[in-house]
Design a protein around this motif. Structure first.
Motif, PDB file in Angstrom:
ATOM      1  N   ASP A 155      95.496 -19.197 -48.397  1.00 48.22           N
ATOM      2  CA  ASP A 155      95.230 -20.609 -48.686  1.00 48.22           C
ATOM      3  C   ASP A 155      96.538 -21.414 -48.714  1.00 48.22           C
ATOM      4  O   ASP A 155      97.620 -20.877 -48.498  1.00 48.22           O
ATOM      5  CB  ASP A 155      94.398 -20.774 -49.964  1.00 48.22           C
ATOM      6  N   GLU A 156      96.388 -22.715 -48.976  1.00 51.82           N
ATOM      7  CA  GLU A 156      97.563 -23.600 -48.919  1.00 51.82           C
ATOM      8  C   GLU A 156      98.634 -23.251 -49.943  1.00 51.82           C
ATOM      9  O   GLU A 156      99.816 -23.488 -49.731  1.00 51.82           O
ATOM     10  CB  GLU A 156      97.115 -25.051 -49.114  1.00 51.82           C
ATOM     11  N   SER A 157      98.207 -22.658 -51.069  1.00 53.65           N
ATOM     12  CA  SER A 157      99.191 -22.304 -52.106  1.00 53.65           C
ATOM     13  C   SER A 157      99.864 -20.967 -51.803  1.00 53.65           C
ATOM     14  O   SER A 157     100.775 -20.548 -52.517  1.00 53.65           O
ATOM     15  CB  SER A 157      98.507 -22.255 -53.477  1.00 53.65           C
ATOM     16  N   GLY A 158      99.396 -20.275 -50.763  1.00 54.24           N
ATOM     17  CA  GLY A 158     100.015 -19.003 -50.375  1.00 54.24           C
ATOM     18  C   GLY A 158      99.267 -17.775 -50.878  1.00 54.24           C
ATOM     19  O   GLY A 158      99.658 -16.645 -50.589  1.00 54.24           O
ATOM     20  N   LEU A 159      98.178 -17.981 -51.639  1.00 54.77           N
ATOM     21  CA  LEU A 159      97.397 -16.834 -52.126  1.00 54.77           C
ATOM     22  C   LEU A 159      96.626 -16.199 -50.968  1.00 54.77           C
ATOM     23  O   LEU A 159      96.153 -16.889 -50.069  1.00 54.77           O
ATOM     24  CB  LEU A 159      96.418 -17.257 -53.223  1.00 54.77           C
ATOM     25  N   VAL A 160      96.505 -14.868 -51.029  1.00 50.13           N
ATOM     26  CA  VAL A 160      95.809 -14.129 -49.974  1.00 50.13           C
ATOM     27  C   VAL A 160      94.479 -13.599 -50.518  1.00 50.13           C
ATOM     28  O   VAL A 160      94.426 -13.017 -51.603  1.00 50.13           O
ATOM     29  CB  VAL A 160      96.692 -12.972 -49.458  1.00 50.13           C
ATOM     30  N   ASP A 196     103.163 -10.827 -52.789  1.00 56.78           N
ATOM     31  CA  ASP A 196     103.820  -9.605 -53.290  1.00 56.78           C
ATOM     32  C   ASP A 196     102.822  -8.602 -53.864  1.00 56.78           C
ATOM     33  O   ASP A 196     103.185  -7.667 -54.558  1.00 56.78           O
ATOM     34  CB  ASP A 196     104.859  -9.965 -54.359  1.00 56.78           C
ATOM     35  N   ARG A 197     101.552  -8.840 -53.611  1.00 56.05           N
ATOM     36  CA  ARG A 197     100.476  -7.934 -53.981  1.00 56.05           C
ATOM     37  C   ARG A 197     100.133  -7.933 -55.470  1.00 56.05           C
ATOM     38  O   ARG A 197      99.524  -6.995 -55.973  1.00 56.05           O
ATOM     39  CB  ARG A 197     100.810  -6.505 -53.516  1.00 56.05           C
ATOM     40  N   ASP A 198     100.515  -8.966 -56.200  1.00 58.39           N
ATOM     41  CA  ASP A 198     100.066  -9.084 -57.595  1.00 58.39           C
ATOM     42  C   ASP A 198      98.659  -9.656 -57.583  1.00 58.39           C
ATOM     43  O   ASP A 198      98.437 -10.753 -57.050  1.00 58.39           O
ATOM     44  CB  ASP A 198     101.006 -10.019 -58.380  1.00 58.39           C
ATOM     45  N   ILE A 199      97.707  -8.913 -58.171  1.00 62.43           N
ATOM     46  CA  ILE A 199      96.306  -9.345 -58.155  1.00 62.43           C
ATOM     47  C   ILE A 199      96.122 -10.566 -59.074  1.00 62.43           C
ATOM     48  O   ILE A 199      96.541 -10.558 -60.231  1.00 62.43           O
ATOM     49  CB  ILE A 199      95.369  -8.205 -58.614  1.00 62.43           C
ATOM     50  N   VAL A 200      95.496 -11.594 -58.528  1.00 61.73           N
ATOM     51  CA  VAL A 200      95.228 -12.817 -59.281  1.00 61.73           C
ATOM     52  C   VAL A 200      93.781 -12.830 -59.773  1.00 61.73           C
ATOM     53  O   VAL A 200      93.496 -13.234 -60.887  1.00 61.73           O
ATOM     54  CB  VAL A 200      95.499 -14.061 -58.391  1.00 61.73           C
ATOM     55  N   SER A 201      92.857 -12.376 -58.922  1.00 54.54           N
ATOM     56  CA  SER A 201      91.477 -12.234 -59.384  1.00 54.54           C
ATOM     57  C   SER A 201      90.720 -11.224 -58.532  1.00 54.54           C
ATOM     58  O   SER A 201      91.130 -10.913 -57.410  1.00 54.54           O
ATOM     59  CB  SER A 201      90.767 -13.587 -59.410  1.00 54.54           C
ATOM     60  N   GLY A 202      89.633 -10.718 -59.094  1.00 53.03           N
ATOM     61  CA  GLY A 202      88.842  -9.695 -58.418  1.00 53.03           C
ATOM     62  C   GLY A 202      89.078  -8.341 -59.059  1.00 53.03           C
ATOM     63  O   GLY A 202      90.197  -8.026 -59.465  1.00 53.03           O
ATOM     64  N   ILE A 204      85.599 -10.251 -53.396  1.00 54.01           N
ATOM     65  CA  ILE A 204      86.843 -10.531 -52.664  1.00 54.01           C
ATOM     66  C   ILE A 204      88.031 -10.463 -53.638  1.00 54.01           C
ATOM     67  O   ILE A 204      87.957 -10.966 -54.761  1.00 54.01           O
ATOM     68  CB  ILE A 204      86.772 -11.932 -52.000  1.00 54.01           C
ATOM     69  N   VAL A 205      89.097  -9.828 -53.201  1.00 49.48           N
ATOM     70  CA  VAL A 205      90.281  -9.673 -54.043  1.00 49.48           C
ATOM     71  C   VAL A 205      91.306 -10.753 -53.667  1.00 49.48           C
ATOM     72  O   VAL A 205      91.571 -10.977 -52.487  1.00 49.48           O
ATOM     73  CB  VAL A 205      90.900  -8.266 -53.877  1.00 49.48           C
ATOM     74  N   THR A 218      95.744  -3.580 -46.826  1.00 48.32           N
ATOM     75  CA  THR A 218      96.331  -4.741 -47.496  1.00 48.32           C
ATOM     76  C   THR A 218      97.799  -4.943 -47.097  1.00 48.32           C
ATOM     77  O   THR A 218      98.227  -6.065 -46.828  1.00 48.32           O
ATOM     78  CB  THR A 218      96.211  -4.577 -49.034  1.00 48.32           C
ATOM     79  N   GLU A 219      98.562  -3.867 -47.041  1.00 48.53           N
ATOM     80  CA  GLU A 219      99.987  -3.986 -46.702  1.00 48.53           C
ATOM     81  C   GLU A 219     100.175  -4.573 -45.308  1.00 48.53           C
ATOM     82  O   GLU A 219     101.080  -5.384 -45.081  1.00 48.53           O
ATOM     83  CB  GLU A 219     100.665  -2.611 -46.816  1.00 48.53           C
ATOM     84  N   LEU A 220      99.306  -4.169 -44.380  1.00 51.85           N
ATOM     85  CA  LEU A 220      99.382  -4.704 -43.015  1.00 51.85           C
ATOM     86  C   LEU A 220      99.161  -6.226 -43.028  1.00 51.85           C
ATOM     87  O   LEU A 220      99.933  -6.986 -42.439  1.00 51.85           O
ATOM     88  CB  LEU A 220      98.335  -4.003 -42.153  1.00 51.85           C
ATOM     89  N   HIS A 221      98.113  -6.662 -43.739  1.00 48.58           N
ATOM     90  CA  HIS A 221      97.819  -8.105 -43.815  1.00 48.58           C
ATOM     91  C   HIS A 221      98.992  -8.857 -44.444  1.00 48.58           C
ATOM     92  O   HIS A 221      99.444  -9.867 -43.901  1.00 48.58           O
ATOM     93  CB  HIS A 221      96.549  -8.338 -44.636  1.00 48.58           C
ATOM     94  N   LEU A 222      99.496  -8.359 -45.578  1.00 46.61           N
ATOM     95  CA  LEU A 222     100.588  -9.063 -46.276  1.00 46.61           C
ATOM     96  C   LEU A 222     101.850  -9.111 -45.401  1.00 46.61           C
ATOM     97  O   LEU A 222     102.547 -10.127 -45.361  1.00 46.61           O
ATOM     98  CB  LEU A 222     100.887  -8.390 -47.619  1.00 46.61           C
ATOM     99  N   SER A 223     102.116  -8.024 -44.683  1.00 49.18           N
ATOM    100  CA  SER A 223     103.303  -7.981 -43.827  1.00 49.18           C
ATOM    101  C   SER A 223     103.216  -9.007 -42.701  1.00 49.18           C
ATOM    102  O   SER A 223     104.216  -9.648 -42.359  1.00 49.18           O
ATOM    103  CB  SER A 223     103.482  -6.590 -43.214  1.00 49.18           C
ATOM    104  N   VAL A 224     102.021  -9.157 -42.133  1.00 45.87           N
ATOM    105  CA  VAL A 224     101.850 -10.153 -41.059  1.00 45.87           C
ATOM    106  C   VAL A 224     102.043 -11.562 -41.633  1.00 45.87           C
ATOM    107  O   VAL A 224     102.734 -12.392 -41.038  1.00 45.87           O
ATOM    108  CB  VAL A 224     100.467 -10.014 -40.377  1.00 45.87           C
TER     109      VAL A 224
END
Ligand SMILES: [Zn+2]
Length: 214
Positions: A31-36, A59-65, A53-54, A73-79
Motif C-alpha cells: 500500500d501507499e504507506s509501504g505495508l505489504v 522488514d517482515r514485522d507482522i502488523v496484523s493477521g 491475509i497477513v 514471503t522473503e521473495l515478495h519482500l525482496s522484490v
C-alpha cells in the motif's frame, strides 16, 4: 477496495484463470504507506477471507493477521525492496511458462503484446529451494531493473505490476507468449524477432499515449 479484499479476490482469480492449482502460488500487494499484504501459507483460496491475509512491514514485522504468511514471503519482500515502483506481485505455476523454466530458458518478446507488457525478455532465475533467501535473491536478479516477469527454474513464474490488475495482465500476457513460443518451437519454426527500435517505440507508446488520459 480494502487491500485485504483485493488479495482475497486475486486468490480466487489465480485459480479461475488456471494460473495454479490447489494452494500453490501466492499473492501480495504494497500500500501507499509501504505495508505489504500477503496470502497465508498453504490455505485454500476458495475459503480465504480478508482476516486470513497477513500484513507486515518491509522488514517482515507482522502488523496484523494471525496466519503464518506465505512460504515465499522473503521473495515478495525482496522484490519490493529492489523495485520501488512495484505494488503487486503474483506468483503463478502456469504450464507453458514453466516448460521454459524447466529448461532454464528465457522467453523473448516475440509478440507486440509481450513487448508492451513484459518490460524485458523473461529470464529464468537459477534454481533454489522454495522459501529460501537464495531463491529470493535469484528472482530479484532475473527480474533486473526492467522486466515485469521472470521464471523460477523448475517451478513457475513471478509477475509484478504497479497494481494487482497490472500484475495479472503480466501473468496473462506471459503465459500467452510462452504458449505461442512453445508452439513455434514444436513445429520446428523460427520466429522473426521484433526490432529493438520497435520494442522501444511500443513501450514508449504504452507509457505515454495508450488508453484514456487520467
Ligand atoms: Zn510456487
Amino acid at each position: 477496495m480494502d487491500m485485504r479484499e483485493t488479495i482475497v479476490s486475486a486468490g480466487k482469480k489465480l485459480i479461475s484463470e488456471g494460473f495454479t492449482v490447489e494452494t500453490w502460488g501466492n499473492i501480495s500487494a504494497r500500500d501507499e504507506s509501504g505495508l505489504v499484504y500477503i496470502t497465508p501459507s498453504g490455505m485454500d483460496y476458495e475459503i480465504c477471507t480478508p482476516e486470513d491475509i497477513v500484513v507486515m512491514t518491509i522488514d517482515r514485522d507482522i502488523v496484523s493477521g494471525t496466519r503464518r504468511p506465505s512460504i515465499e514471503t522473503e521473495l515478495h519482500l525482496s522484490v519490493y525492496r529492489a523495485r520501488p515502483e512495484v505494488r503487486a506481485i503474483v506468483h503463478t505455476h502456469p504450464i507453458y511458462s514453466t516448460v521454459f523454466s524447466c529448461m532454464g530458458e528465457s522467453i523473448p518478446l516475440i509478440i507486440d503484446e509481450a513487448a508492451q507488457s513484459l518490460g524485458d525478455e523473461v529470464k529464468t532465475a537459477a534454481y533454489a529451494l522454495p522459501g529460501t533467501v537464495e531463491l529470493a535473491e535469484n528472482c530479484v536478479k532475473a527480474l533486473g531493473e526492467k522486466a515485469y516477469a521472470c521464471l523460477l527454474q523448475s517451478h513457475g513464474a513471478v509477475c509484478v505490476g504497479s497494481c494487482m490488475k497490472d500484475a495479472f495482465k503480466v501473468a496473462k500476457v506471459l503465459e500467452t507468449t510462452a504458449e505461442i513460443y512453445f508452439r513455434i518451437r514444436s513445429i520446428g519454426g523460427k520466429y522473426i524477432p521484433l526490432s529493438e527500435e520497435n520494442i522501444a517505440a511500443m513501450q514508449e507508446f504504452v507509457l505515454k499515449k495508450y488508453g484514456q488520459p487520467k
